[in-house]
Design a protein around this motif. Structure first.
Motif, PDB file in Angstrom:
ATOM      1  N   ASP A  31      70.139  62.526  35.325  1.00  0.00           N
ATOM      2  CA  ASP A  31      69.092  62.578  34.310  1.00  0.00           C
ATOM      3  C   ASP A  31      68.406  61.228  34.111  1.00  0.00           C
ATOM      4  O   ASP A  31      67.268  61.173  33.655  1.00  0.00           O
ATOM      5  N   LYS A  92      61.584  53.877  33.577  1.00  0.00           N
ATOM      6  CA  LYS A  92      61.982  54.926  32.634  1.00  0.00           C
ATOM      7  C   LYS A  92      61.185  56.217  32.790  1.00  0.00           C
ATOM      8  O   LYS A  92      61.628  57.270  32.325  1.00  0.00           O
ATOM      9  N   SER A  93      60.071  56.193  33.490  1.00  0.00           N
ATOM     10  CA  SER A  93      59.308  57.430  33.702  1.00  0.00           C
ATOM     11  C   SER A  93      60.060  58.402  34.616  1.00  0.00           C
ATOM     12  O   SER A  93      59.714  59.574  34.692  1.00  0.00           O
ATOM     13  N   SER A  96      64.745  62.178  32.885  1.00  0.00           N
ATOM     14  CA  SER A  96      64.468  63.547  32.436  1.00  0.00           C
ATOM     15  C   SER A  96      64.159  63.535  30.938  1.00  0.00           C
ATOM     16  O   SER A  96      64.487  62.579  30.229  1.00  0.00           O
ATOM     17  N   GLU A  97      63.546  64.613  30.472  1.00  0.00           N
ATOM     18  CA  GLU A  97      63.275  64.739  29.034  1.00  0.00           C
ATOM     19  C   GLU A  97      64.576  64.685  28.237  1.00  0.00           C
ATOM     20  O   GLU A  97      64.631  64.100  27.155  1.00  0.00           O
ATOM     21  N   GLU A  98      65.607  65.294  28.793  1.00  0.00           N
ATOM     22  CA  GLU A  98      66.917  65.294  28.145  1.00  0.00           C
ATOM     23  C   GLU A  98      67.425  63.868  27.936  1.00  0.00           C
ATOM     24  O   GLU A  98      67.924  63.515  26.867  1.00  0.00           O
ATOM     25  N   LEU A 100      65.597  61.080  27.882  1.00  0.00           N
ATOM     26  CA  LEU A 100      64.715  60.401  26.925  1.00  0.00           C
ATOM     27  C   LEU A 100      65.077  60.774  25.491  1.00  0.00           C
ATOM     28  O   LEU A 100      65.113  59.909  24.611  1.00  0.00           O
ATOM     29  N   LEU A 101      65.361  62.051  25.272  1.00  0.00           N
ATOM     30  CA  LEU A 101      65.763  62.495  23.942  1.00  0.00           C
ATOM     31  C   LEU A 101      67.087  61.864  23.529  1.00  0.00           C
ATOM     32  O   LEU A 101      67.248  61.409  22.393  1.00  0.00           O
ATOM     33  N   GLU A 102      68.020  61.846  24.458  1.00  0.00           N
ATOM     34  CA  GLU A 102      69.344  61.298  24.169  1.00  0.00           C
ATOM     35  C   GLU A 102      69.278  59.823  23.776  1.00  0.00           C
ATOM     36  O   GLU A 102      70.039  59.336  22.949  1.00  0.00           O
ATOM     37  N   PHE A 106      61.692  59.324  23.356  1.00  0.00           N
ATOM     38  CA  PHE A 106      60.643  60.336  23.530  1.00  0.00           C
ATOM     39  C   PHE A 106      59.575  60.170  22.494  1.00  0.00           C
ATOM     40  O   PHE A 106      59.711  59.873  21.394  1.00  0.00           O
TER      41      PHE A 106
END
Length: 106
Positions: A31, A92-93, A96-98, A100-102, A106
């Motif tokens: 991720d 960092k791009s 995964s969205e997961e 980034l959220l963690e 985001f």
């Protein structure tokens, strides 16, 4: 070996990689976007092309060895080749969205 068998083994490799964490960042290496390519061949060889968050990462050897050891345990994998690359350079791009959220990014 059928194409379905190969897909299953590749999925198992991804699940394994999602259980390997960068020791400095509390997110798994998949991720984080450190895995660029997974190529599993019908003769049982898993070629993993990956990078690190920084070329001078002090945990590089440990992380590469962990990938080697853990992927080698996947049923159907007879050999693992980890290819470390810095092209393209990680940023960092690639996360995964997961992830980034963690990390509240985001």
């Amino acid at each position: 070996m059928t194409p379905e068998d190969i897909l299953k083994i590749e999925k198992d490799i991804v699940l394994t990689l999602k259980n390997i964490y960068d020791p400095e960042i509390p997110v798994n290496i998949y991720d984080l976007g450190l895995i660029y390519e997974i190529d599993y061949t019908p003769d049982g060889v898993a070629n993993i092309r990956m990078t690190l968050t920084a070329p001078n990462c002090p945990m590089a050897d440990m992380l590469v060895e962990d990938v080697n050891q853990q992927v080698a345990k996947v049923d159907g994998v007879k050999a693992v080749n980890v290819i470390l690359t810095f092209d393209p350079v990680w940023d960092k791009s690639m996360m995964s969205e997961e992830a980034l959220l963690e990390l509240n990014m985001f």
